[in-house]
Design a protein around this motif. Sequence first.
Motif, PDB file in Angstrom:
ATOM      1  N   SER A 727      -5.835  -1.907  -3.229  1.00 34.86           N
ATOM      2  CA  SER A 727      -6.477  -2.669  -4.502  1.00 34.86           C
ATOM      3  C   SER A 727      -7.123  -4.236  -3.844  1.00 34.86           C
ATOM      4  CB  SER A 727      -6.322  -1.952  -5.456  1.00 34.86           C
ATOM      5  OG  SER A 727      -6.228  -0.678  -5.799  1.00 34.86           O
ATOM      6  N   LEU A 728      -7.222  -4.310  -3.318  1.00 34.62           N
ATOM      7  CA  LEU A 728      -7.401  -5.651  -2.427  1.00 34.62           C
ATOM      8  C   LEU A 728      -8.396  -6.221  -2.653  1.00 34.62           C
ATOM      9  CD1 LEU A 728      -5.704  -5.845   1.386  1.00 34.62           C
ATOM     10  CD2 LEU A 728      -4.817  -7.101  -0.964  1.00 34.62           C
ATOM     11  N   SER A 729      -9.660  -5.301  -3.153  1.00 36.27           N
ATOM     12  CA  SER A 729     -10.847  -6.154  -3.267  1.00 36.27           C
ATOM     13  C   SER A 729     -10.813  -5.918  -4.351  1.00 36.27           C
ATOM     14  CB  SER A 729     -11.912  -5.473  -2.236  1.00 36.27           C
ATOM     15  OG  SER A 729     -11.782  -3.612  -2.609  1.00 36.27           O
ATOM     16  N   SER A 730     -10.359  -4.819  -5.118  1.00 40.30           N
ATOM     17  CA  SER A 730     -10.735  -5.327  -7.123  1.00 40.30           C
ATOM     18  C   SER A 730      -9.836  -6.166  -7.467  1.00 40.30           C
ATOM     19  CB  SER A 730     -10.722  -3.848  -7.457  1.00 40.30           C
ATOM     20  OG  SER A 730      -9.099  -2.973  -6.898  1.00 40.30           O
ATOM     21  N   ASN A 731      -8.240  -6.341  -7.479  1.00 41.01           N
ATOM     22  CA  ASN A 731      -7.446  -7.117  -7.794  1.00 41.01           C
ATOM     23  C   ASN A 731      -6.052  -7.772  -7.005  1.00 41.01           C
ATOM     24  OD1 ASN A 731      -5.222  -4.533  -6.903  1.00 41.01           O
ATOM     25  ND2 ASN A 731      -4.806  -4.169  -9.059  1.00 41.01           N
ATOM     26  N   GLY A 732      -6.517  -7.277  -5.772  1.00 47.46           N
ATOM     27  CA  GLY A 732      -5.691  -8.078  -4.542  1.00 47.46           C
ATOM     28  C   GLY A 732      -4.342  -7.175  -4.555  1.00 47.46           C
ATOM     29  N   LYS A 733      -4.128  -6.281  -4.724  1.00 46.90           N
ATOM     30  CA  LYS A 733      -3.003  -5.159  -5.162  1.00 46.90           C
ATOM     31  C   LYS A 733      -3.216  -3.969  -3.558  1.00 46.90           C
ATOM     32  CE  LYS A 733      -0.923  -7.469  -8.409  1.00 46.90           C
ATOM     33  NZ  LYS A 733       0.210  -8.520  -8.187  1.00 46.90           N
ATOM     34  N   PHE A 734      -1.583  -4.290  -3.153  1.00 42.49           N
ATOM     35  CA  PHE A 734      -1.673  -3.463  -1.918  1.00 42.49           C
ATOM     36  C   PHE A 734      -0.392  -2.824  -2.060  1.00 42.49           C
ATOM     37  CE2 PHE A 734      -0.778  -1.750   2.133  1.00 42.49           C
ATOM     38  CZ  PHE A 734      -2.007  -0.686   3.151  1.00 42.49           C
ATOM     39  N   TYR A 735      -0.569  -1.560  -2.829  1.00 41.83           N
ATOM     40  CA  TYR A 735       0.280  -0.830  -2.610  1.00 41.83           C
ATOM     41  C   TYR A 735       0.745   0.569  -1.357  1.00 41.83           C
ATOM     42  CZ  TYR A 735      -1.037  -2.346  -7.763  1.00 41.83           C
ATOM     43  OH  TYR A 735      -1.203  -2.956  -8.651  1.00 41.83           O
ATOM     44  N   ILE A 736       2.212   0.488  -1.637  1.00 42.83           N
ATOM     45  CA  ILE A 736       2.746   1.997  -0.758  1.00 42.83           C
ATOM     46  C   ILE A 736       2.835   2.703  -1.984  1.00 42.83           C
ATOM     47  CG2 ILE A 736       5.299   2.751   0.151  1.00 42.83           C
ATOM     48  CD1 ILE A 736       5.153   0.557   1.662  1.00 42.83           C
ATOM     49  N   LEU A 737       2.440   3.960  -2.117  1.00 45.71           N
ATOM     50  CA  LEU A 737       2.335   5.351  -2.379  1.00 45.71           C
ATOM     51  C   LEU A 737       3.643   5.738  -1.627  1.00 45.71           C
ATOM     52  CD1 LEU A 737       1.776   7.268  -5.296  1.00 45.71           C
ATOM     53  CD2 LEU A 737      -0.302   8.437  -3.292  1.00 45.71           C
ATOM     54  N   ALA A 738       4.667   6.840  -2.929  1.00 49.01           N
ATOM     55  CA  ALA A 738       5.419   7.847  -1.865  1.00 49.01           C
ATOM     56  C   ALA A 738       6.056   9.103  -2.897  1.00 49.01           C
ATOM     57  CB  ALA A 738       6.795   6.940  -1.850  1.00 49.01           C
ATOM     58  N   ALA A 739       5.923  10.585  -1.828  1.00 49.72           N
ATOM     59  CA  ALA A 739       5.934  11.286  -2.832  1.00 49.72           C
ATOM     60  C   ALA A 739       7.565  11.388  -2.832  1.00 49.72           C
ATOM     61  CB  ALA A 739       5.589  12.486  -1.923  1.00 49.72           C
ATOM     62  N   THR A 740       8.572  11.491  -3.432  1.00 53.16           N
ATOM     63  CA  THR A 740       9.757  12.277  -3.520  1.00 53.16           C
ATOM     64  C   THR A 740      10.015  13.581  -3.443  1.00 53.16           C
ATOM     65  OG1 THR A 740      10.234  11.519  -6.044  1.00 53.16           O
ATOM     66  CG2 THR A 740       9.741  10.003  -4.280  1.00 53.16           C
ATOM     67  N   TYR A 741      10.807  14.410  -3.224  1.00 51.50           N
ATOM     68  CA  TYR A 741      11.488  15.933  -3.454  1.00 51.50           C
ATOM     69  C   TYR A 741      12.710  15.249  -4.816  1.00 51.50           C
ATOM     70  CZ  TYR A 741      11.991  20.008  -2.149  1.00 51.50           C
ATOM     71  OH  TYR A 741      12.465  22.079  -2.021  1.00 51.50           O
ATOM     72  N   GLY A 742      11.905  15.401  -5.811  1.00 54.37           N
ATOM     73  CA  GLY A 742      12.785  15.657  -6.967  1.00 54.37           C
ATOM     74  C   GLY A 742      12.743  14.507  -7.603  1.00 54.37           C
ATOM     75  N   ARG A 743      11.676  12.847  -7.627  1.00 54.62           N
ATOM     76  CA  ARG A 743      11.192  12.068  -8.572  1.00 54.62           C
ATOM     77  C   ARG A 743      10.415  12.067  -9.168  1.00 54.62           C
ATOM     78  NH1 ARG A 743      16.924   9.901  -9.920  1.00 54.62           N
ATOM     79  NH2 ARG A 743      15.750   7.908 -11.387  1.00 54.62           N
ATOM     80  N   GLY A 744       9.349  12.905  -8.244  1.00 56.97           N
ATOM     81  CA  GLY A 744       7.812  12.904  -8.428  1.00 56.97           C
ATOM     82  C   GLY A 744       7.780  11.671  -7.945  1.00 56.97           C
ATOM     83  N   MET A 745       5.791  10.914  -8.194  1.00 55.83           N
ATOM     84  CA  MET A 745       5.615   9.841  -7.356  1.00 55.83           C
ATOM     85  C   MET A 745       5.927   8.922  -6.970  1.00 55.83           C
ATOM     86  SD  MET A 745       3.082  11.578  -5.108  1.00 55.83           S
ATOM     87  CE  MET A 745       2.203  12.848  -4.820  1.00 55.83           C
ATOM     88  N   ILE A 746       6.027   7.756  -6.651  1.00 59.34           N
ATOM     89  CA  ILE A 746       6.524   6.130  -6.729  1.00 59.34           C
ATOM     90  C   ILE A 746       5.053   4.939  -6.132  1.00 59.34           C
ATOM     91  CG2 ILE A 746       8.618   6.830  -7.299  1.00 59.34           C
ATOM     92  CD1 ILE A 746       9.468   6.013  -5.002  1.00 59.34           C
ATOM     93  N   VAL A 747       5.347   4.249  -6.462  1.00 56.08           N
ATOM     94  CA  VAL A 747       4.693   2.934  -6.642  1.00 56.08           C
ATOM     95  C   VAL A 747       4.993   1.476  -6.066  1.00 56.08           C
ATOM     96  CG1 VAL A 747       2.834   4.435  -6.601  1.00 56.08           C
ATOM     97  CG2 VAL A 747       3.413   2.646  -8.192  1.00 56.08           C
ATOM     98  N   ARG A 748       4.866   1.214  -5.739  1.00 60.20           N
ATOM     99  CA  ARG A 748       5.513  -0.313  -5.115  1.00 60.20           C
ATOM    100  C   ARG A 748       4.215  -1.676  -4.429  1.00 60.20           C
ATOM    101  NH1 ARG A 748      11.603  -2.327  -3.056  1.00 60.20           N
ATOM    102  NH2 ARG A 748      10.823  -4.153  -4.153  1.00 60.20           N
ATOM    103  N   ASP A 749       4.584  -2.352  -4.366  1.00 53.59           N
ATOM    104  CA  ASP A 749       3.216  -3.757  -4.928  1.00 53.59           C
ATOM    105  C   ASP A 749       4.094  -4.025  -3.772  1.00 53.59           C
ATOM    106  OD1 ASP A 749       1.470  -5.479  -4.619  1.00 53.59           O
ATOM    107  OD2 ASP A 749       1.701  -6.221  -5.939  1.00 53.59           O
ATOM    108  N   ILE A 750       3.949  -4.561  -2.622  1.00 54.70           N
ATOM    109  CA  ILE A 750       4.098  -5.553  -1.288  1.00 54.70           C
ATOM    110  C   ILE A 750       2.541  -6.045  -1.572  1.00 54.70           C
ATOM    111  CG2 ILE A 750       5.362  -3.215  -0.627  1.00 54.70           C
ATOM    112  CD1 ILE A 750       2.723  -2.671   1.445  1.00 54.70           C
ATOM    113  N   SER A 751       1.788  -6.152  -2.115  1.00 53.06           N
ATOM    114  CA  SER A 751       0.626  -7.827  -1.823  1.00 53.06           C
ATOM    115  C   SER A 751       1.299  -8.685  -0.912  1.00 53.06           C
ATOM    116  CB  SER A 751      -0.020  -7.565  -2.800  1.00 53.06           C
ATOM    117  OG  SER A 751      -0.311  -6.645  -3.654  1.00 53.06           O
TER     118      SER A 751
END
Length: 853
Positions: A727-751
Amino acid sequence: MNPIKISVIISSLILLVLTAVNFTNREYIDSTACSKAIIISSDRIKGVAGYKGEAEYFDTWNYPYKHNLPKEVHSQMWTDIRNLPSEKDFDSPVENKWRVIGPYGMNDNNTSAKYTGRILDVEVDNTTSVRVATATGGLWGYFGAFPLPLSDDINCLAIGSFDSYPGNSNTILLGTGEYYTGSPSYQNVGNGLWKTTDGGYTWTHITMTPEPQGFSRIRYSTQNPNIVHAATVDGYYRSTNSGSTWTKVLNSSFFYDMAIDPSNNNNVYLTYRGGMFKSTNAGANFIAIGVVGSGFPTNDVARISITVCQSSPQILYTGVERSSDNTMLGAYKSTNSGLNWQNVTPDTNVLGGQGNYDNVIAASPVNANIVLFGGIRMWRTSDGGANWVRSLDEDIHADQHAIVWKNGNEVYVGNDGGLCYSTNAGLDWVSNTNIFPITQYVSCDVSKINSGLIYGGSRDNGLSGTTNGGLTWTVTKAGDGSGIAMDPFISNIIYATSGAYNGAFAWKKYKSTDYGATWTEMISPAFDSSQNSYTKVRTDGNINPKVYLHSEGFVYVSTNRGDSWSKLNPLEFNAGSILNLSASRTQGVLYVCLNASPPSSTNKLKVYDGGVWYERSSGLPANVNIRNVTVHQNNDNIAYAVVNGLGGAGQKLFKTTNRGVNWINISGDIPNIPLSDVVTHPSNPNNLYLGSQVGGYRSTNGGTNWHRWNNGIPEATIITEMTYIDSLSSNGKFYILAATYGRGMIVRDISGDDPIGIQPISGNIPTKFSLDQNYPNPFNPNTNIKFDIPKAGNVKLVVYDINGREVNRLINQNLPAGYYNADFNASNLASGVYFYSLEANDFTDVKKMILVK
């Protein structure tokens, strides 16, 4: 404030005032964990084939071990992990953290039902509070506001069973390790028994000898809480001091179920693979029941579920699995405390072919004629077993594991879809409180042109996704979801694989043209029959994208968005099935990871480059396979190979800068743990992010050193696949998206995470702030920006487009005084005029630069 955060705070406050809630009103709770398949249509695989899928998945991942890691291996893993520093040792305070984006309950596409993930044990009180043990998501509490995790500090999220001290819900005994009975073995190995006295804020490990690695039942005596019973995969254990110390009383393996006479807790019933025991002295010793001549079957008997009626404790019911084929052998009833039995078997095979996985029975606490019998689906009798009727309510998901009667009307069920309840003794069901983020995902992908469109394939709950960044989720195809790939330029098109089915294709190929709302099977004469489980599907980033998928030893390609297919390798790869594949964004390079058994030193990684297949295993370790290859998002020549399994320390991650012709080891000090995936920072080549079966890890020096990177999630989180949200072009953010086996979907901003190429030029201190013109300028796609900081403080260096929109935040951190260089890579931007701004203390300056491609 974020409404989710508010809800969590409210839940925490509610938890603090729950000082004397009685969670012991449980007539029957069952917990198991073998793999299987949800029976949705007539061609769905049952029993053994479904088990094969999940067991195969972890068997492969844990090579050279099986899905049930040996205790010593599990222990050594955690020792090595604890020896690594945490991110908190580097980032103080840690600004960004993992954030769960759901699903907090997935709406069923066709009904009002809400699904989450596998729940194995349930506890209810006399208010609105519920606690649940999940297969790989830990222990959770629901207190009428929002779900709250209760066991995240334990280095195991596989919970087999638990129980609260009668009259004091803050004291809990928790048994780790999900078990199943297919091998016999257990699915997710545990690390023993744990105890909390403060509602889950702190936990203490309780020694049991030998220590069980899977629990099926833990129960306090409600009449004498000093006595606690534990049915485990390794035998029956008993405590006489509220769980502080334990004695192993019975050695028979795989105790499944337990029923305690509510009027006289001295009467305890235990079931194991092949038979039953009864104690009349609270578990001190036992006698066999259901013996020859009692009316109970004694041949071909496997798992047995059992229940005792609270109002008529002399009445017992059992559900019996047939050992030879995992089907239902029968249902049996005793009216004299287990001495004699009569056959009350339904005329339908309730257990299907997976009685070793879902087999649970429970009688109403006020009416012994009303009984619920759960297998694949839920069945009910109101006349003591003379007639049985199946529940057709979609709110009750397939594959039942737990039944809890709160009173004569209200009853709760845990199954593969989560939690549901009935307020009319099982006639109708509701799942509106099923909002635990415990979905077991094996894959994820996000649209590169619509970052709110995220999809994943999950165990038990098929294909599910969100079109609004996680605010709401929908299950759009039942079953066991596998691979997911978004079309790079048409956001409504999604490709997927899912299983498991009878017939020639155990895992089928699907395409959606309506954002995943509906799916059409992709069928081609090019497809050979295949029983290959958990297959992948990928796309490249070209305007006319190629779509790739695999089964057995073949790779298939489509150049018209899945309308037709051809084999990319006319001859099957002789190393066996394919484990994974990945495509470069623009240059037509395809990496294919082979699942050779045993691993081959010269036949493990095939690379399709320039229309030719190459073997590019040189430089990779010989004794293990490659789990995944990740191509750098901005440079197709650079890729990272993640090594599969536990083949050896020091050989976990490799890097190529020439499409796999050569590989260099960048494992550094990463422990010997089962890794899953890697994501690179968009502009800083030194920053790498790893997913694994035991959390996340980060390196800030290209792999030389690693540290634990789990702020916001339990360290035991199973990360199965990772990608990124740009999302760098829209809000300057870059996220990691991770699928987990038992805790759903998680994201983290590493911008702003250790921005690219920020290097002090010298140790001298400048006399004034300054920002230099970038060089070269114009540039394509790399340039360098120099700036001077005479005073330590927070520094922001941000790039904007001609409309003033932030496209990249190169720096946002505290820097000491000095002269600095910052490198900027604009390979993801279009040609044009850009501006870069430096803000430091009271100093601000802006300069123009030109990107020409």
